[in-house]
Write an enzyme that holds these catalytic residues in place. Sequence first.
Site, PDB file in Angstrom:
ATOM      1  N   PRO A  82       0.851  -1.190   0.000  1.00 42.78           N
ATOM      2  CA  PRO A  82       0.000   0.000   0.000  1.00 42.78           C
ATOM      3  C   PRO A  82       0.883   1.235   0.000  1.00 42.78           C
ATOM      4  CG  PRO A  82       0.111  -0.932   2.223  1.00 42.78           C
ATOM      5  CD  PRO A  82       0.917  -1.838   1.320  1.00 42.78           C
ATOM      6  N   MET A  83       0.613   2.172  -0.899  1.00 42.88           N
ATOM      7  CA  MET A  83       1.399   3.411  -0.905  1.00 42.88           C
ATOM      8  C   MET A  83       0.482   4.604  -1.164  1.00 42.88           C
ATOM      9  SD  MET A  83       5.025   2.501  -2.739  1.00 42.88           S
ATOM     10  CE  MET A  83       4.357   1.516  -4.073  1.00 42.88           C
ATOM     11  N   ALA A  84       0.432   5.492  -0.160  1.00 41.30           N
ATOM     12  CA  ALA A  84      -0.388   6.693  -0.289  1.00 41.30           C
ATOM     13  C   ALA A  84       0.104   7.503  -1.482  1.00 41.30           C
ATOM     14  CB  ALA A  84      -0.287   7.520   0.990  1.00 41.30           C
ATOM     15  N   CYS A  93       2.351   3.967   9.812  1.00 41.07           N
ATOM     16  CA  CYS A  93       2.579   5.273   9.184  1.00 41.07           C
ATOM     17  C   CYS A  93       3.382   6.192  10.115  1.00 41.07           C
ATOM     18  CB  CYS A  93       1.254   5.935   8.818  1.00 41.07           C
ATOM     19  SG  CYS A  93       1.530   7.504   7.980  1.00 41.07           S
ATOM     20  N   ASP A 115      12.665  -2.891   1.085  1.00 41.64           N
ATOM     21  CA  ASP A 115      13.861  -3.062   0.248  1.00 41.64           C
ATOM     22  C   ASP A 115      13.846  -4.319  -0.605  1.00 41.64           C
ATOM     23  OD1 ASP A 115      14.562  -0.792   1.629  1.00 41.64           O
ATOM     24  OD2 ASP A 115      16.035  -1.780   2.913  1.00 41.64           O
ATOM     25  N   GLY A 121       7.195  -2.356  -2.676  1.00 39.19           N
ATOM     26  CA  GLY A 121       6.645  -0.999  -2.730  1.00 39.19           C
ATOM     27  C   GLY A 121       7.349  -0.156  -3.758  1.00 39.19           C
TER      28      GLY A 121
HETATM   29  C1  LIG Z   1       5.052   6.966  -1.145  1.00 38.81           C
HETATM   30  C2  LIG Z   1       4.798   5.901  -0.105  1.00 38.81           C
HETATM   31  C3  LIG Z   1       3.558   5.820   0.486  1.00 38.81           C
HETATM   32  C4  LIG Z   1       3.303   4.823   1.447  1.00 38.81           C
HETATM   33  N1  LIG Z   1       2.056   4.714   1.957  1.00 38.81           N
HETATM   34  C5  LIG Z   1       1.768   3.685   2.796  1.00 38.81           C
HETATM   35  C6  LIG Z   1       0.434   3.469   3.254  1.00 38.81           C
HETATM   36  O1  LIG Z   1      -0.513   4.166   2.881  1.00 38.81           O
HETATM   37  N2  LIG Z   1       0.232   2.435   4.114  1.00 38.81           N
HETATM   38  C7  LIG Z   1       1.252   1.623   4.543  1.00 38.81           C
HETATM   39  O2  LIG Z   1       1.022   0.693   5.331  1.00 38.81           O
HETATM   40  N3  LIG Z   1       2.513   1.794   4.104  1.00 38.81           N
HETATM   41  C8  LIG Z   1       2.781   2.796   3.244  1.00 38.81           C
HETATM   42  N4  LIG Z   1       4.059   2.932   2.760  1.00 38.81           N
HETATM   43  C9  LIG Z   1       5.104   1.952   3.154  1.00 38.81           C
HETATM   44  C10 LIG Z   1       5.193   0.799   2.129  1.00 38.81           C
HETATM   45  O3  LIG Z   1       4.002   0.059   2.096  1.00 38.81           O
HETATM   46  C11 LIG Z   1       6.377  -0.142   2.437  1.00 38.81           C
HETATM   47  O4  LIG Z   1       6.164  -0.790   3.665  1.00 38.81           O
HETATM   48  C12 LIG Z   1       7.708   0.608   2.491  1.00 38.81           C
HETATM   49  O5  LIG Z   1       7.813   1.515   1.396  1.00 38.81           O
HETATM   50  C13 LIG Z   1       8.903  -0.344   2.452  1.00 38.81           C
HETATM   51  O6  LIG Z   1       8.885  -1.135   1.280  1.00 38.81           O
HETATM   52  P1  LIG Z   1       9.750  -0.811  -0.046  1.00 38.81           P
HETATM   53  O7  LIG Z   1      11.180  -0.731   0.371  1.00 38.81           O
HETATM   54  O8  LIG Z   1       9.448  -1.991  -0.930  1.00 38.81           O
HETATM   55  O9  LIG Z   1       9.264   0.483  -0.603  1.00 38.81           O
HETATM   56  C14 LIG Z   1       4.329   3.938   1.827  1.00 38.81           C
HETATM   57  C15 LIG Z   1       5.588   4.052   1.239  1.00 38.81           C
HETATM   58  C16 LIG Z   1       5.834   5.012   0.274  1.00 38.81           C
HETATM   59  C17 LIG Z   1       7.197   5.085  -0.353  1.00 38.81           C
END
Ligand SMILES: Cc1cc2nc3c(=O)[nH]c(=O)nc-3n(C[C@H](O)[C@H](O)[C@H](O)COP(=O)(O)O)c2cc1C
Length: 351
Positions: free
Chosen positions: A24-26, A108, A210, A232
């Site tokens: 999930p990414m806002a 968050c 990561d 993500g």
């Molecule tokens: C732009 C952005 C928005 C995010 N929004 C949320 C969110 O709404 N809910 C959530 O649980 N995590 C959110 N995350 C965290 C990601 O879900 C994830 O746990 C985190 O980015 C680490 O994974 P990655 O290294 O694959 O990006 C967000 C991360 C990013 C970069």
Amino acid sequence: MQVDLHNSWSIGPVAIPSRLVLAPMAGVSVQAFRRQGRRYGAGLVCSEMVSCAGLHHKNERTLGYLRIASDEHPLAVQIFGAEPTVMAEAARMVEAAGADLVDINFGCPVRKVTKTGAGATLLEDPDRACRIVSAVAKAVDVPVSVKMRRGLENGSRACLDVGPRLVDAGAATLTLHPRSAKQMYTGEADHALTAEFVDRVDVPVIASGDITSRAKAQSVLATTRAVAVMVGRAAQGNPWVLREIMGDESEPTQEEVVAELILFMRETVRELGEHRATGFLKKFYSWYLGRGRFPRPFKQELVELKTFEEVEERLLAAAPGARFVLARLEEELPQGDEVRLDLPISIYGGG
Ligand SMILES: Cc1cc2nc3c(=O)[nH]c(=O)nc-3n(C[C@H](O)[C@H](O)[C@H](O)COP(=O)(O)O)c2cc1C
């Protein structure tokens, strides 16, 4: 030992067809992103975090998050908030909208959210966190999951104590992003902690943080014994990383990249409306066209164009064969039953 990412698993009665989950990414996880993620191998996709207060107040923008397309399933809709009764009410709305899972955000780190007692703050308030999970689990029939960080402060191990308590309170699965809230996205996700976490809880754990390649996915799955990995940032404008993680290493052609970008633009304009989509999509141009796929000035040129028609024209001029790929992609998309609820189109950039 290689883990087969094509193996299915389940969260309660919900079958998840692969070991890959789209994060999930806002400001990113719109429907087009989630549907694309499913096409490229994600077995589970998630909405961005949705404010339970916004749902409670029937805020038009917030309600827009409950639009679910038929080809997104299985889908988790994530809610955040600090009041158990309001979270329970939000969970019922999420279930009624057709989500397969209700996911609760205890991760968050953004001040706007933590100052209300929601998000990562709840890792330091485990009694309240458990009351929230318990209230939500009692309110809905679909399984409830929780996504969390390691704790608030750097080096915190709060997740190891909170995790098992959340399971007792009714969480059917947990996702751990092993960074502290203070770290935001700096440093590295500490998956040695994920391995300890997996040992502590008797529900499936999804490892987040990561995961950027098949090699990394394999090593995290093998060393943590998490059931699945979540991707993500690496998937932003890059569904091909999902394909690579699933085992197909072919690089996308320029035609494929342009076709996926145009499809993404068209779907996002339909979902958010042209005005809101304009600002939203700008970051996606560089995400899609970066990684050495197109020269840098080309991306800048696109951002400066006034209309989506002009952007499409310019993209198709750069990769003329993309129109055939696009036609095929559009033909393959399921028709009808696109939106389960007749809700206003909107997006809430929360978090
Ligand atoms: C732009 C952005 C928005 C995010 N929004 C949320 C969110 O709404 N809910 C959530 O649980 N995590 C959110 N995350 C965290 C990601 O879900 C994830 O746990 C985190 O980015 C680490 O994974 P990655 O290294 O694959 O990006 C967000 C991360 C990013 C970069």
